[in-house]
Design a protein around this motif. Structure first.
Motif, PDB file in Angstrom:
ATOM      1  N   LYS A   1       0.864  -1.177   0.000  1.00 38.76           N
ATOM      2  CA  LYS A   1       0.000   0.000   0.000  1.00 38.76           C
ATOM      3  C   LYS A   1       0.901   1.227   0.000  1.00 38.76           C
ATOM      4  N   THR A   2       0.577   2.211  -0.819  1.00 39.99           N
ATOM      5  CA  THR A   2       1.445   3.381  -0.923  1.00 39.99           C
ATOM      6  C   THR A   2       1.511   4.179   0.366  1.00 39.99           C
TER       7      THR A   2
ATOM      8  N   LYS B   1       6.461  13.920   0.669  1.00 40.14           N
ATOM      9  CA  LYS B   1       5.171  14.272   0.056  1.00 40.14           C
ATOM     10  C   LYS B   1       5.380  15.201  -1.135  1.00 40.14           C
ATOM     11  N   GLU B   2       6.362  16.072  -1.047  1.00 34.77           N
ATOM     12  CA  GLU B   2       6.651  17.005  -2.143  1.00 34.77           C
ATOM     13  C   GLU B   2       7.061  16.244  -3.407  1.00 34.77           C
ATOM     14  N   ASP B   3       7.956  15.269  -3.246  1.00 31.08           N
ATOM     15  CA  ASP B   3       8.384  14.462  -4.396  1.00 31.08           C
ATOM     16  C   ASP B   3       7.217  13.675  -4.990  1.00 31.08           C
ATOM     17  N   ILE B   4       6.405  13.092  -4.130  1.00 33.41           N
ATOM     18  CA  ILE B   4       5.253  12.317  -4.602  1.00 33.41           C
ATOM     19  C   ILE B   4       4.288  13.221  -5.358  1.00 33.41           C
ATOM     20  N   ASN B   5       3.993  14.401  -4.803  1.00 31.69           N
ATOM     21  CA  ASN B   5       3.077  15.323  -5.470  1.00 31.69           C
ATOM     22  C   ASN B   5       3.623  15.799  -6.813  1.00 31.69           C
ATOM     23  N   GLU B   6       4.928  16.011  -6.893  1.00 30.80           N
ATOM     24  CA  GLU B   6       5.538  16.492  -8.137  1.00 30.80           C
ATOM     25  C   GLU B   6       5.694  15.377  -9.173  1.00 30.80           C
ATOM     26  N   LEU B   7       6.139  14.203  -8.721  1.00 24.47           N
ATOM     27  CA  LEU B   7       6.538  13.152  -9.664  1.00 24.47           C
ATOM     28  C   LEU B   7       5.561  11.992  -9.773  1.00 24.47           C
ATOM     29  N   GLY B   8       4.762  11.743  -8.734  1.00 25.41           N
ATOM     30  CA  GLY B   8       3.863  10.586  -8.738  1.00 25.41           C
ATOM     31  C   GLY B   8       4.646   9.288  -8.543  1.00 25.41           C
ATOM     32  N   PHE B   9       3.995   8.179  -8.849  1.00 32.31           N
ATOM     33  CA  PHE B   9       4.604   6.855  -8.700  1.00 32.31           C
ATOM     34  C   PHE B   9       4.779   6.219 -10.063  1.00 32.31           C
TER      35      PHE B   9
END
Length: 87
Positions: free
Chosen positions: A64-65, A73-81
């Motif tokens: 689960k992510t 969170k910043e990297d996830i919001n900018e780049l996604g998975f």
């Protein structure tokens, strides 16, 4: 062990059927664990109905992510998975 039924679009159904696609990515709106059976029911979005074709696959790995603490969170919001299937 539980059976989890989910709809899937024809092009993805075909990829699983052929063995090319060996993973499934879903919103975590349900619980599952290793050993459960995922039943993929082919859905025709143009006709808005099931085609009658189904596949059953045993779940062999679950992540689960929200459980992952590797990235900010910043990297996830900018780049996604990125999800990769491996042989």
């Amino acid at each position: 062990m539980r059976r989890i039924e989910k709809k899937t679009w024809p092009y993805l159904f075909e990829k699983v059927l052929s063995g090319e696609k060996q993973f499934d990515l879903r919103i975590a709106e349900f619980e599952c664990e290793v050993g459960d059976i995922l039943v993929l029911r082919e859905w025709d979005p143009e006709k808005e109905e099931y085609t009658g074709r189904e596949l059953e696959k045993e779940i062999t790995f679950v992540v689960k992510t929200k459980d992952l603490k590797f990235w900010s969170k910043e990297d996830i919001n900018e780049l996604g998975f990125l999800v990769m299937s491996l042989k």
